[in-house]
Design an enzyme around this catalytic site. Structure first.
Site, PDB file in Angstrom:
ATOM      1  N   ASP A  20       0.882  -1.166   0.000  1.00  0.00           N
ATOM      2  CA  ASP A  20       0.000   0.000   0.000  1.00  0.00           C
ATOM      3  C   ASP A  20       0.921   1.217   0.000  1.00  0.00           C
ATOM      4  OD1 ASP A  20      -2.259   1.665   0.240  1.00  0.00           O
ATOM      5  OD2 ASP A  20      -2.058   1.695   2.425  1.00  0.00           O
ATOM      6  N   GLU A  66      -1.024  -1.427  -4.826  1.00  0.00           N
ATOM      7  CA  GLU A  66      -2.293  -0.736  -5.031  1.00  0.00           C
ATOM      8  C   GLU A  66      -2.065   0.519  -5.859  1.00  0.00           C
ATOM      9  OE1 GLU A  66      -6.003  -0.148  -2.237  1.00  0.00           O
ATOM     10  OE2 GLU A  66      -4.456   1.315  -1.719  1.00  0.00           O
ATOM     11  N   ASP A 123      -2.833   0.832   7.119  1.00  0.00           N
ATOM     12  CA  ASP A 123      -1.930   0.658   5.985  1.00  0.00           C
ATOM     13  C   ASP A 123      -1.498  -0.804   5.833  1.00  0.00           C
ATOM     14  OD1 ASP A 123      -1.637   3.494   5.116  1.00  0.00           O
ATOM     15  OD2 ASP A 123      -0.833   3.708   7.136  1.00  0.00           O
TER      16      ASP A 123
END
Length: 162
Positions: free
Chosen positions: A7, A67, A139
């Protein structure tokens, strides 16, 4: 197969590793890479590279997934985040890992069933799918969700190529 989910963020980047065997998923590890907000941008990018390389060396995943980021309203912030994301895409590639990218909506749909799920829903579902992950940050949960998404979708292209 060990899958690294990332992420991306310039201030803090979440990472998570799962083991995917068939349809079974198992939590392996997760953490955060933080950079010093007062450091110059090149040093912060170097920190991301160094720390993510350390994660890959330690855990030796076989695949990675990152992502995609939302479009930011602040152009300067968007550019910095894009640079951080570029580093985080390059590191797994430098270690020979096939690296996939997934939109936030695809990750949310894969984990919760809807592309507009709230952070809390994501966190609860990640903990449901990976009960041994314990107490994790948003996260880290997002990174694990990216890894889970890759476990669901990443094998499809491989099967089609075979």
């Amino acid at each position: 197969m060990l899958i690294l989910g990332i992420d991306p963020g310039l201030q803090k980047t979440g990472w998570g590793i799962i083991d995917s065997v068939g349809s079974k998923l198992q939590f392996v590890g997760c953490g955060l890479v933080k950079t010093d907000a007062k450091a110059p941008l090149p040093m912060r990018l170097a920190t991301l590279h160094e720390k993510m390389a350390g994660v890959i060396k330690q855990w030796q995943p076989e695949a990675a997934a990152v992502e995609e980021t939302f479009i930011n309203k602040n152009p300067a912030s968007a550019l910095k985040l894009g640079q951080a994301r570029g580093v985080l895409l390059a590191v797994p590639a430098l270690y020979g890992l096939e690296t996939a990218e997934y939109s936030a909506n695809k990750v949310k749909k894969s984990i919760v069933g809807t592309g507009h799920a709230a952070k809390e829903q994501m966190g609860m579902m990640v903990k449901t799918l990976l009960p041994t992950c314990g107490q994790i940050s948003e996260d880290e949960a997002d990174a694990l969700a990216v890894a889970i998404t890759h476990a669901h979708y990443g094998s499809v292209p491989k099967a089609l190529r075979a």
